[in-house]
Design a protein around this motif. Structure first.
Motif, PDB file in Angstrom:
ATOM      1  N   ARG A 116      -1.815  -2.322  -4.777  1.00  0.00           N
ATOM      2  CA  ARG A 116      -0.872  -3.438  -4.824  1.00  0.00           C
ATOM      3  C   ARG A 116      -0.877  -4.019  -6.229  1.00  0.00           C
ATOM      4  O   ARG A 116      -1.928  -4.207  -6.838  1.00  0.00           O
ATOM      5  CB  ARG A 116      -1.258  -4.497  -3.803  1.00  0.00           C
ATOM      6  CG  ARG A 116      -0.322  -5.687  -3.788  1.00  0.00           C
ATOM      7  CD  ARG A 116      -0.439  -6.471  -2.518  1.00  0.00           C
ATOM      8  NE  ARG A 116       0.188  -5.711  -1.438  1.00  0.00           N
ATOM      9  CZ  ARG A 116      -0.019  -5.953  -0.140  1.00  0.00           C
ATOM     10  NH1 ARG A 116      -0.823  -6.919   0.233  1.00  0.00           N
ATOM     11  NH2 ARG A 116       0.590  -5.235   0.774  1.00  0.00           N
ATOM     12  N   GLU A 136      -3.421   3.678  -1.713  1.00  0.00           N
ATOM     13  CA  GLU A 136      -2.393   2.642  -1.789  1.00  0.00           C
ATOM     14  C   GLU A 136      -2.937   1.477  -2.597  1.00  0.00           C
ATOM     15  O   GLU A 136      -4.042   1.003  -2.365  1.00  0.00           O
ATOM     16  CB  GLU A 136      -1.988   2.202  -0.391  1.00  0.00           C
ATOM     17  CG  GLU A 136      -1.311   3.315   0.384  1.00  0.00           C
ATOM     18  CD  GLU A 136      -0.869   2.895   1.775  1.00  0.00           C
ATOM     19  OE1 GLU A 136      -0.648   1.684   1.998  1.00  0.00           O
ATOM     20  OE2 GLU A 136      -0.752   3.786   2.618  1.00  0.00           O
ATOM     21  N   ASP A 138       3.889  -2.488  -3.836  1.00  0.00           N
ATOM     22  CA  ASP A 138       2.875  -1.571  -3.341  1.00  0.00           C
ATOM     23  C   ASP A 138       3.174  -0.174  -3.859  1.00  0.00           C
ATOM     24  O   ASP A 138       4.325   0.269  -3.851  1.00  0.00           O
ATOM     25  CB  ASP A 138       2.841  -1.558  -1.808  1.00  0.00           C
ATOM     26  CG  ASP A 138       2.265  -2.847  -1.236  1.00  0.00           C
ATOM     27  OD1 ASP A 138       1.664  -3.631  -1.990  1.00  0.00           O
ATOM     28  OD2 ASP A 138       2.412  -3.062  -0.017  1.00  0.00           O
TER      29      ASP A 138
END
Length: 119
Positions: free
Chosen positions: A31, A29, A42
């Motif tokens: 950002r 993940e 995200d």
């Protein structure tokens, strides 16, 4: 160049010192901050997958985490391109706990790693 050498040294030293092994997760993940609009996006990407935010394309090459601590620090290898230019504006490793250590230098966008997927 010197920063990449320092990051590699710190990664190896911290891994060796802690006698930890790293495991590659199936994805990670990230950002992205658009500094002009203030919009934060995200991205959840699998290894080898790319995501687009505005004029930025982010490709996750690998995401590694400590084998003994899956919720521990994430190390993400990324390639970032801008406006379909084949030359990347960033290519290398980002460390979730130290985003400024090897930050992408771009006037409009910031990108940083959040965590690796562990399953």
């Amino acid at each position: 160049m010197m920063r990449n050498i320092l990051i590699a040294f710190m990664f190896c030293a911290s891994t060796a010192a802690a006698a930890q092994q790293a495991t590659s997760g199936p994805g990670g993940e990230l950002r992205v901050l658009d500094k002009v609009t203030g919009i934060i996006t995200d991205l959840s990407l699998t290894r080898g997958e790319s995501g687009r935010v505005g004029s930025l394309e982010v490709k996750l090459i690998d995401c590694r985490y400590p084998t003994s601590n899956p919720s521990g620090d994430a190390f993400a290898e990324l390639t970032v391109t801008y406006r379909d230019n084949p030359e990347p504006i960033f290519s290398g490793w980002m460390i979730a706990s130290a985003p400024a250590l090897n930050a992408m230098d771009h006037p409009r966008y910031d990108v940083w790693a959040l965590r690796c997927m562990t399953s």
